[in-house]
Design an enzyme around this catalytic site. Structure first.
Site, short mmCIF file in Angstrom:
data_model
loop_
_atom_site.label_atom_id
_atom_site.label_comp_id
_atom_site.label_asym_id
_atom_site.label_seq_id
_atom_site.Cartn_x
_atom_site.Cartn_y
_atom_site.Cartn_z
N TYR A 152 0.86 -1.19 0.00
CA TYR A 152 0.00 0.00 0.00
C TYR A 152 0.89 1.23 0.00
O TYR A 152 1.81 1.33 0.82
CB TYR A 152 -0.88 0.00 1.25
CG TYR A 152 -1.80 1.19 1.39
CD1 TYR A 152 -1.59 2.13 2.40
CD2 TYR A 152 -2.89 1.37 0.55
CE1 TYR A 152 -2.43 3.22 2.56
CE2 TYR A 152 -3.74 2.46 0.70
CZ TYR A 152 -3.50 3.39 1.70
OH TYR A 152 -4.35 4.46 1.86
N ASP A 247 9.37 2.45 -0.12
CA ASP A 247 8.33 3.18 0.61
C ASP A 247 8.51 2.84 2.09
O ASP A 247 8.07 1.80 2.55
CB ASP A 247 6.94 2.76 0.11
CG ASP A 247 5.85 3.47 0.90
OD1 ASP A 247 4.66 3.33 0.53
OD2 ASP A 247 6.18 4.16 1.88
N LYS A 275 4.64 9.09 9.06
CA LYS A 275 4.41 8.53 10.39
C LYS A 275 5.42 9.01 11.43
O LYS A 275 5.33 10.11 11.96
CB LYS A 275 4.35 7.00 10.30
CG LYS A 275 3.16 6.48 9.43
CD LYS A 275 3.15 4.97 9.37
CE LYS A 275 2.19 4.46 8.32
NZ LYS A 275 0.77 4.46 8.76
P1 KE4 Z 1 -0.82 8.16 4.75
O1 KE4 Z 1 -1.32 8.91 3.52
O2 KE4 Z 1 -1.92 7.34 5.40
O3 KE4 Z 1 -0.09 9.07 5.73
O4 KE4 Z 1 0.30 7.15 4.25
C1 KE4 Z 1 0.01 6.21 3.23
C2 KE4 Z 1 0.98 5.04 3.35
C3 KE4 Z 1 1.98 4.92 2.41
N1 KE4 Z 1 2.89 3.92 2.48
C4 KE4 Z 1 2.84 3.01 3.49
C5 KE4 Z 1 3.85 1.90 3.53
C6 KE4 Z 1 1.83 3.08 4.48
O5 KE4 Z 1 1.78 2.15 5.46
C7 KE4 Z 1 0.87 4.12 4.41
C8 KE4 Z 1 -0.27 4.23 5.40
N2 KE4 Z 1 -0.44 3.14 6.30
C9 KE4 Z 1 -1.78 2.90 6.76
C10 KE4 Z 1 -1.70 1.78 7.79
N3 KE4 Z 1 -1.50 0.53 7.16
C11 KE4 Z 1 -2.44 4.11 7.32
C12 KE4 Z 1 -3.67 3.84 8.16
C13 KE4 Z 1 -4.92 4.35 7.49
O6 KE4 Z 1 -5.04 4.24 6.24
O7 KE4 Z 1 -5.80 4.84 8.22
#
Ligand code: KE4
Length: 436
Positions: A152, A247, A275
């Site tokens: 993701y 990533d 994060k």
């Molecule tokens: P954000 O746009 O949510 O800050 O980041 C996206 C993202 C990009 N790359 C990786 C490897 C990530 O884990 C994430 C976001 N992680 C999720 C949890 N698996 C965010 C939680 C959510 O979507 O509410």
């Protein structure tokens, strides 16, 4: 209204607030995975957090293994982070102009992360991944990108192809509203499958800008790279004139101070982060080789911008968080705590006759309720999601807050005590025995 969790906890205030929320916001949440859709029951509405704990609006306390999905690695509301924020708050919340705090956080990231010679701050991991893909294309002049099933990279159109996290959790067949033309350039391969990547390069000569991946997958549960996989991608991308992008939004500063690339000794060309570097405030970042980053406007022609990017509050929380992490023994402590946790979880499941495979690295862990091994997303789908839902609800009753999805990693922090781990393992032992 979702069925009540059926637990003995009084969650009446949570239920009332969530009922109202569903009238106001789609699914009652600001991000899909929080809705507990795949584990059943009702979300717990948080009132406050501190250290390794969260309290809901009914006063119930939970040992928290989500940690706001990664940022709370030093423990929630660390006093030194709060004090630093209070000091910055007096000077302003957002400038929309350069400020020295950006220099300070940038220096820390550059000094810590092997691939990063220059960095640009944005406001989320999604933004960082969107921008890095545009940069890959701008630098190589090629439009295609390879991602891996179950990984993701945020919710931007071009990444919503066989994605992990909430997309996997909700079993969404990739999202409606994403034009086919946008995803036509997104190629996918199974994680840990170098042959599949080789084939994609052979089928698309001189057309692939690069490969982007989670160097440790935390959005399809928890999948580690097999020996040689990251090294193989590094060679394949070089051979084909393509870029390698890690990533590290989740793994950055979580599995080591230099992230997965420092831990595994494989240096990509570009890295995305988020994060932890925001210490609980909204921050994302992308960085890498100076010759590539110099293409980013206004130094170069590749456009990317953001009103709140680099704002002083977020920079302050990030700076203090990285200072707290950059102390002797931090990652040894995280590793030891998390290893003890996952070892105990696996042992108690097996003692209850429940198939399980699980592991950890640094301050992140995950397990699947199936025999294993799990090397890619297809195999991850073998996990018993129904049993996981029962386990999740039972653990809530015991005061342990796990990620509300079988396809998410768990997170520990420097605040998780020995007593927290003991209590958590006790709860797992009781719950594994009760859910079968
Ligand atoms: P954000 O746009 O949510 O800050 O980041 C996206 C993202 C990009 N790359 C990786 C490897 C990530 O884990 C994430 C976001 N992680 C999720 C949890 N698996 C965010 C939680 C959510 O979507 O509410």
């Amino acid at each position: 209204m979702l069925p009540v969790t059926g637990n003995s906890l009084d969650t009446s205030n949570s239920q009332e607030i969530f009922r109202a929320a569903q009238e106001l916001m789609p699914g009652g949440v600001s991000s899909p995975v929080r809705a507990f859709k795949s584990v059943g029951g009702q979300p717990i509405v948080f009132d406050r957090v501190k250290g390794s704990y969260a309290w809901d609006v009914d006063g119930n306390r939970y040992i928290d293994y989500v940690g706001s999905w990664g940022p709370a690695i030093c423990g929630h509301t660390h006093p030194e982070v709060i004090a630093a924020l209070q000091e910055t708050l007096e000077k302003g919340t957002s400038f929309g102009a350069p400020c020295e705090l950006e220099n300070k956080l940038a220096e820390k990231v550059i000094n810590a992360v092997p691939s990063v010679e220059m960095v640009r701050f944005v406001n989320s991991g999604t933004e960082a991944c969107m921008a890095v893909l545009r940069l890959m294309r701008a630098f190589t002049g090629r439009e295609k990108v390879i991602k891996f099933e179950g990984c993701y990279h945020g919710h931007a159109d071009m990444f919503l192809v066989k994605a992990g996290s909430g997309v996997a959790t909700l079993g969404l067949p990739d999202s409606p509203g994403v034009p086919r033309s946008t995803t036509a350039n997104t190629l996918t391969a199974p994680y840990n499958d170098l042959e599949a990547v080789k084939e994609l390069f052979a089928e698309n000569p001189d057309a692939i800008s690069g490969v982007i991946l989670e160097p440790v997958v935390g959005n399809a549960g928890f999948i580690t790279p097999e020996p040689g996989f990251l090294e193989g991608l590094r060679e394949l991308t070089k051979e084909n004139g393509a870029l390698l992008v890690f990533d590290e939004v989740m793994t950055g500063f979580r599995i080591s101070y230099g992230g997965a690339q420092a831990r595994f000794g494989v240096t990509p060309d570009l890295t995305t982060m988020g994060k932890v570097i925001g210490g609980g405030l909204p921050v994302g970042a992308y960085g890498g080789r100076a010759d590539i980053m110099s293409m980013v406007a206004p130094a170069g022609a590749m456009y990317q911008a953001g009103t709140l990017s680099g704002n002083p509050l977020a920079m302050t929380a990030g700076i203090k968080t990285l200072d707290l992490l950059n102390q002797e023994g931090t990652y040894d402590r995280l590793e030891t705590t998390t290893q003890r946790l996952i070892k105990g979880i696996v042992e108690s499941a097996k003692a209850a006759g429940i198939p399980i495979t699980g592991s950890s690295i640094g301050g992140m862990f995950g397990f699947y309720l199936c025999e294993g091994p799990v090397r890619n997303f297809e195999e991850a789908k073998g996990t018993d999601t129904e049993l996981f839902g029962k386990l999740h609800r039972a653990m809530l009753e015991k005061g342990v807050y796990l990620a509300p999805s079988a396809f998410e990693a768990g997170f520990t922090s420097l605040a998780h005590s020995e007593a927290d781990i003991d209590a958590t393992l006790q709860a797992f032992e009781e719950c594994f025995a009760s859910v079968t």
